[in-house]
Motif scaffolding. Sequence first.
Motif, mmCIF file in Angstrom:
data_model
loop_
_atom_site.group_PDB
_atom_site.id
_atom_site.type_symbol
_atom_site.label_atom_id
_atom_site.label_comp_id
_atom_site.label_asym_id
_atom_site.label_seq_id
_atom_site.Cartn_x
_atom_site.Cartn_y
_atom_site.Cartn_z
ATOM 1 N N VAL A 86 0.827 -1.214 0.000
ATOM 2 C CA VAL A 86 0.000 0.000 0.000
ATOM 3 C C VAL A 86 0.860 1.263 0.000
ATOM 4 N N SER A 87 0.319 2.341 -0.589
ATOM 5 C CA SER A 87 1.107 3.572 -0.681
ATOM 6 C C SER A 87 1.277 4.248 0.677
ATOM 7 N N GLU A 88 0.246 4.161 1.552
ATOM 8 C CA GLU A 88 0.326 4.883 2.824
ATOM 9 C C GLU A 88 0.068 3.919 3.994
ATOM 10 N N PRO A 89 1.082 3.165 4.403
ATOM 11 C CA PRO A 89 0.874 2.146 5.445
ATOM 12 C C PRO A 89 0.293 2.694 6.754
ATOM 13 N N GLU A 90 0.719 3.893 7.164
ATOM 14 C CA GLU A 90 0.240 4.440 8.442
ATOM 15 C C GLU A 90 -1.258 4.711 8.369
#
Length: 239
Positions: A144-148
């Motif tokens: 995924v591009s934005e894990p957080e």
Amino acid sequence: MTSRLRASRNERGAQAVALEDDVARMDEAAIRSAYKRWAPFYDNMFGWVTGEGRKHAVEIINERGQGRVLEVGVGTGLSLPTYRRQLEIVGIDLSPDMLEKARERVAERGLTNVTGLHEMDASELEFPEASFDTVVAMYVMTVVSEPEKVMAELARVCRPGGDVLLVNHFSADDGSMRGWVERRMAPLAGKLGWRPVFDVARVMGCGDLELIERRSLRPLGLFTIMRFRKAAAALAAGA
Ligand SMILES: C[S@@+](CC[C@H](N)C(=O)[O-])C[C@H]1O[C@@H](n2cnc3c(N)ncnc32)[C@H](O)[C@@H]1O
């Protein structure tokens, strides 16, 4: 720890994040395109190497007996036939090509407990909060591009007291042979469809989730299973 050693560790951490972010930034179009290519071969190429992680995660989930489970990044649905039929399973994925394979599997195996397979972005889940007893993401966080942001979404849709499970690859230390290979592979992230360099810190920052179990898995400890519990207090705070 001396301040020089701490500084050098911080520097190495910053370098790893730079590698992840600069070289391996994968937008949605790149992910869809990578998994369009992988979908026809995914089960044969990756099914065996990822099987152990799926087995352990599903075992933990099956112990619960009943309830609602959200599988994020369900892919071709390799795990779907292994859930207990008393569990209701909903899957989401960004890739329509991977989902098509999952839908075929559900139809062929008559998996009536799989009540939905939706094209959806894990960083913007279209479910109300506390919709699921368990949320699981296997081999997804490195993609995924934005894990957080995805971790925050997994926590949001999980009910207080419920579990969030991850099976994932995390980078090895810079000095190890595996770490060396991973860093050389980093520029290929876009083509591979996952980041070879991915620091475990990126999944540890969600305040509502407490890590209650962490284990290395075969083959060669390449993957890790992590079990988080959503704080029951989040119910009171959200109420
Ligand atoms: C390595 S595959 C893992 C598939 C499956 N979980 C398994 O165990 O075989 C990663 C999956 O994550 C999906 N994915 C990547 N980014 C996503 C996102 N932002 N939202 C939902 N799914 C995503 C990909 O389309 C792909 O199907």
